[in-house]
Design a protein around this motif. Sequence first.
Motif, PDB file in Angstrom:
ATOM      1  N   ALA A  24       0.831  -1.196   0.000  1.00 52.59           N
ATOM      2  CA  ALA A  24       0.000   0.000   0.000  1.00 52.59           C
ATOM      3  C   ALA A  24       0.865   1.245   0.000  1.00 52.59           C
ATOM      4  O   ALA A  24       1.889   1.314   0.679  1.00 52.59           O
ATOM      5  N   SER A  25       0.461   2.213  -0.773  1.00 53.25           N
ATOM      6  CA  SER A  25       1.130   3.506  -0.751  1.00 53.25           C
ATOM      7  C   SER A  25       0.071   4.577  -0.569  1.00 53.25           C
ATOM      8  O   SER A  25      -1.099   4.380  -0.858  1.00 53.25           O
ATOM      9  N   GLY A  26       0.463   5.696  -0.063  1.00 57.45           N
ATOM     10  CA  GLY A  26      -0.492   6.755   0.180  1.00 57.45           C
ATOM     11  C   GLY A  26      -0.892   6.807   1.638  1.00 57.45           C
ATOM     12  O   GLY A  26      -0.358   6.091   2.477  1.00 57.45           O
ATOM     13  N   SER A  27      -1.857   7.614   1.944  1.00 53.99           N
ATOM     14  CA  SER A  27      -2.234   7.863   3.328  1.00 53.99           C
ATOM     15  C   SER A  27      -3.248   6.835   3.807  1.00 53.99           C
ATOM     16  O   SER A  27      -4.446   7.061   3.793  1.00 53.99           O
ATOM     17  N   ILE A  28      -2.769   5.684   4.200  1.00 58.05           N
ATOM     18  CA  ILE A  28      -3.624   4.674   4.800  1.00 58.05           C
ATOM     19  C   ILE A  28      -2.968   4.253   6.104  1.00 58.05           C
ATOM     20  O   ILE A  28      -1.784   4.012   6.174  1.00 58.05           O
TER      21      ILE A  28
END
Length: 119
Positions: A24-28
Amino acid sequence: HVQLVESGGGSVQAGGSLRLSCGASGSIYGDACVGWFRQAPGRSREGVARILGGNDYYVDSVKGRFTISRDQSRNMVFLQMNGLKVDDSARYYCAAASGVPRGYTDGWDYWGQGTQVTV
């Protein structure tokens, strides 16, 4: 924007094993609910396993054979699949929820492109 990328699919003989990975990449958040789904040609998509906090859940057909796990430090989720059967053949998708999903049917906000598993 969250992106999920699956890997690890392939062809294997019945009884064999595969390990799927989902990055996963990004704001999680690291402890977000993450699940694995699959869809075979002509069949509806079905949830296979999900992990939320320290708890993992499985559909009956894979219990005892599949294990979902996560490495929060690397923002990765895995699906270890042992004792694979012909019926497990499908395209497998990783999905993540920004909140708490309602089982496998509702609340899944982010999806990967999938990885093919052929038994």
